[in-house]
Enzyme design. Structure first.
Site, PDB file in Angstrom:
ATOM      1  N   THR A  78       0.949  -1.395  -0.192  1.00 31.53           N
ATOM      2  CA  THR A  78      -0.356   0.419   0.006  1.00 31.53           C
ATOM      3  C   THR A  78       0.791   1.592  -0.061  1.00 31.53           C
ATOM      4  O   THR A  78       0.090   2.431  -0.454  1.00 31.53           O
ATOM      5  CB  THR A  78      -1.258  -0.357   1.233  1.00 31.53           C
ATOM      6  OG1 THR A  78      -1.679  -1.397   1.412  1.00 31.53           O
ATOM      7  CG2 THR A  78      -2.139   1.124   0.956  1.00 31.53           C
ATOM      8  N   HIS A 136      -0.167  -9.553  -5.068  1.00 30.28           N
ATOM      9  CA  HIS A 136       1.009 -10.710  -4.698  1.00 30.28           C
ATOM     10  C   HIS A 136       1.540 -11.963  -4.931  1.00 30.28           C
ATOM     11  O   HIS A 136       2.138 -12.931  -4.365  1.00 30.28           O
ATOM     12  CB  HIS A 136       0.777 -10.832  -3.106  1.00 30.28           C
ATOM     13  CG  HIS A 136      -0.118 -10.585  -2.399  1.00 30.28           C
ATOM     14  ND1 HIS A 136       0.834  -9.314  -1.983  1.00 30.28           N
ATOM     15  CD2 HIS A 136      -1.573  -9.549  -1.949  1.00 30.28           C
ATOM     16  CE1 HIS A 136       0.154  -8.024  -1.219  1.00 30.28           C
ATOM     17  NE2 HIS A 136      -1.401  -8.292  -0.942  1.00 30.28           N
ATOM     18  N   MET A 192      -0.251   8.645   6.701  1.00 26.70           N
ATOM     19  CA  MET A 192      -1.096   7.434   5.483  1.00 26.70           C
ATOM     20  C   MET A 192      -1.905   7.166   6.506  1.00 26.70           C
ATOM     21  O   MET A 192      -2.889   6.412   6.207  1.00 26.70           O
ATOM     22  CB  MET A 192       0.070   6.435   5.378  1.00 26.70           C
ATOM     23  CG  MET A 192       0.383   7.355   3.775  1.00 26.70           C
ATOM     24  SD  MET A 192       1.248   6.139   2.496  1.00 26.70           S
ATOM     25  CE  MET A 192       0.619   4.858   2.281  1.00 26.70           C
ATOM     26  N   LYS A 210       0.890  -0.650  12.867  1.00 26.84           N
ATOM     27  CA  LYS A 210       2.082  -0.303  13.195  1.00 26.84           C
ATOM     28  C   LYS A 210       3.526   0.228  12.442  1.00 26.84           C
ATOM     29  O   LYS A 210       3.967   1.305  12.846  1.00 26.84           O
ATOM     30  CB  LYS A 210       2.920  -1.174  14.333  1.00 26.84           C
ATOM     31  CG  LYS A 210       1.804  -0.993  15.747  1.00 26.84           C
ATOM     32  CD  LYS A 210       2.904  -2.124  16.681  1.00 26.84           C
ATOM     33  CE  LYS A 210       2.701  -1.969  17.919  1.00 26.84           C
ATOM     34  NZ  LYS A 210       3.003  -3.330  18.711  1.00 26.84           N
TER      35      LYS A 210
HETATM   36  S1  PPS Z   1      -1.370  -6.038   2.018  1.00 29.85           S
HETATM   37  O1  PPS Z   1      -2.908  -6.115   2.318  1.00 29.85           O
HETATM   38  O2  PPS Z   1      -0.759  -7.314   1.405  1.00 29.85           O
HETATM   39  O3  PPS Z   1      -1.707  -4.973   0.422  1.00 29.85           O
HETATM   40  O4  PPS Z   1      -0.452  -4.642   2.515  1.00 29.85           O
HETATM   41  P1  PPS Z   1       1.190  -4.110   2.634  1.00 29.85           P
HETATM   42  O5  PPS Z   1       0.149  -2.812   2.062  1.00 29.85           O
HETATM   43  O6  PPS Z   1       1.804  -5.101   2.356  1.00 29.85           O
HETATM   44  O7  PPS Z   1       1.529  -4.033   3.847  1.00 29.85           O
HETATM   45  C1  PPS Z   1       0.708  -3.356   5.155  1.00 29.85           C
HETATM   46  C2  PPS Z   1       2.110  -3.199   6.295  1.00 29.85           C
HETATM   47  O8  PPS Z   1       3.008  -1.684   5.876  1.00 29.85           O
HETATM   48  C3  PPS Z   1       2.639  -1.081   6.925  1.00 29.85           C
HETATM   49  N1  PPS Z   1       2.619   0.029   6.337  1.00 29.85           N
HETATM   50  C4  PPS Z   1       3.393   1.082   6.597  1.00 29.85           C
HETATM   51  N2  PPS Z   1       4.624   1.411   7.236  1.00 29.85           N
HETATM   52  C5  PPS Z   1       5.280   2.587   7.585  1.00 29.85           C
HETATM   53  N3  PPS Z   1       5.070   3.570   7.094  1.00 29.85           N
HETATM   54  C6  PPS Z   1       3.222   3.610   5.746  1.00 29.85           C
HETATM   55  N4  PPS Z   1       3.994   4.575   5.145  1.00 29.85           N
HETATM   56  C7  PPS Z   1       2.810   2.537   5.374  1.00 29.85           C
HETATM   57  N5  PPS Z   1       2.594   2.427   5.086  1.00 29.85           N
HETATM   58  C8  PPS Z   1       1.720   0.605   5.274  1.00 29.85           C
HETATM   59  C9  PPS Z   1       0.932  -1.308   7.179  1.00 29.85           C
HETATM   60  O9  PPS Z   1       1.254  -0.486   8.575  1.00 29.85           O
HETATM   61  C10 PPS Z   1       0.801  -2.958   7.474  1.00 29.85           C
HETATM   62  O10 PPS Z   1       2.188  -3.558   8.289  1.00 29.85           O
HETATM   63  P2  PPS Z   1       2.321  -3.342   9.851  1.00 29.85           P
HETATM   64  O11 PPS Z   1       3.110  -4.306  10.970  1.00 29.85           O
HETATM   65  O12 PPS Z   1       1.210  -4.702  10.451  1.00 29.85           O
HETATM   66  O13 PPS Z   1       1.736  -2.531  10.737  1.00 29.85           O
END
Ligand code: PPS
Length: 342
Positions: free
Chosen positions: A74, A146, A269, A306
């Site tokens: 995302t 994916h 975000m 997180k």
């Molecule tokens: S999905 O459902 O597969 O499309 O999920 P995906 O987007 O690949 O991954 C979601 C995790 O990415 C974290 N995330 C971020 N982390 C840091 N900064 C930003 N801007 C950001 N945007 C999305 C999101 O919080 C999910 O990780 P976790 O560890 O669960 O918080």
């Protein structure tokens, strides 16, 4: 196309029992099974979908974000869309999927009865997301998937651009464990230690982990593929934005870079409904009004959880952590791929 690519592997009684207990939502529809050379785990009826995905048309200018689930998809989608669209923040005020990206295999990865619920339900966004026709795609086309590279169209690396994002498996495991609970795709009481065993065995929807990452890692020098790490995005967001812009052939002013760095930060975000809330709107058979009413009663779980590196330390037992370390070391023997686990 080699038939082995679409082969569905038999599942032993013991494995079937283990997976049905862990993922009851799939059990009634026949459960999941490994497919093709890497044993990619999908609902048992996935074969016709895979045959279709591998033939997806690709035009120059198409950009695909290819990742394992929960590895920064995302985040990268928002970054790429904004860079390609000259930081059009107003234009970005619509859902990432399906308004700005096609989530290629969303129908295939859902349990068959849930697919049917969406087909028969009243949510036009979900219907468009799951069942939109590839012929109607806008150009250039943005795709989120994916799927491992071997289920992407062979022309992709010749004509399109791929951004592959990897995340260390321990944090991905924790993030996926949460995701599957939020989306009611696993037994809510499944212990993390047991899930981690399933994760390492590849007995989770859209795994196994290492064949997926290593297949992309082999392509890291391909000029049409940019290989990123979630941990680098976290450590140096500005540098990553610049790298992605260079890869896409776009130049950014200092002001644009400042704006992107601010808007792509986790805190921004998390507050952005077009990227944070989009999942519920895009994949539910309920209408937008029904979802709003539900959210008013009880705030929905947040997609942006997180966003940290090393969060696994707050959740994993020492024993599971040690097991995972040994697994990572085994799987990476002979490879120069390395992960930062925080
Ligand atoms: S999905 O459902 O597969 O499309 O999920 P995906 O987007 O690949 O991954 C979601 C995790 O990415 C974290 N995330 C971020 N982390 C840091 N900064 C930003 N801007 C950001 N945007 C999305 C999101 O919080 C999910 O990780 P976790 O560890 O669960 O918080």
């Amino acid at each position: 196309m080699a038939e082995e690519l679409f082969r569905r592997w038999p599942v032993s009684e013991e494995k079937r029992r283990r997976m049905d207990a862990a993922y009851p939502v799939f059990a009634g529809d026949g459960g999941q099974a490994p497919f093709g050379p890497s044993g990619y785990m999908l609902p048992v009826d996935a074969e016709p979908f895979l045959r279709q995905y591998v033939q997806t048309p690709v035009d120059p200018g198409d950009v695909w974000i290819v990742t394992l689930p929960k590895c920064g998809t995302t985040w990268t989608q928002e970054m790429v869309w904004l860079i390609q669209n000259d930081c059009d923040y107003k234009g970005a005020q619509c859902l990432l999927c399906p308004d700005r990206y096609q989530f290629l295999e969303i129908a295939c990865i859902s349990a068959p009865h849930q697919r049917e619920e969406v087909r028969q339900g009243n949510n036009p966004i979900s219907k468009r997301n799951m069942f939109s026709r590839v012929e109607e795609r806008p150009k250039p086309w943005f795709v989120k998937t994916h799927l491992p590279l071997h289920y992407c169209p062979p022309a992709l690396l010749e004509r399109g651009k791929v951004i592959y994002v990897a995340r260390n498996p321990k944090d991905m495991c924790i993030s996926y464990f949460n995701h599957l609970k939020v989306f009611e795709e696993r037994d809510p009481d499944l212990p993390l230690d047991e899930f981690a065993d399933l994760f390492m065995a590849g007995e989770v929807n859209q795994l196994p982990y290492f064949p997926h990452v290593l297949e992309a890692w082999k392509q890291r020098h391909n000029p049409n593929l940019l290989f990123l790490f979630f941990e680098d995005m976290k450590r140096d967001l500005r540098g990553t934005i610049q790298k992605v812009a260079d890869f896409l052939g776009k130049s950014l002013t200092k002001e644009q870079l400042d704006g992107l760095e601010f808007n792509l930060h986790f805190d921004s975000m998390k507050k952005n409904p077009w990227v944070n809330k989009s999942m519920a709107y895009a994949y539910s058979p309920l209408t937008a009004e029904e979802l709003e009413a539900m959210a008013a009663k009880e705030p929905p779980p947040q997609f942006m959880r997180k966003g940290q590196t090393g969060d696994w330390r707050n959740h994993m037992s020492q024993q599971t952590s040690d097991k995972m370390d040994a697994w990572i070391q085994r799987e990476l023997a002979g490879s120069d791929l390395k992960f930062i686990t925080g």
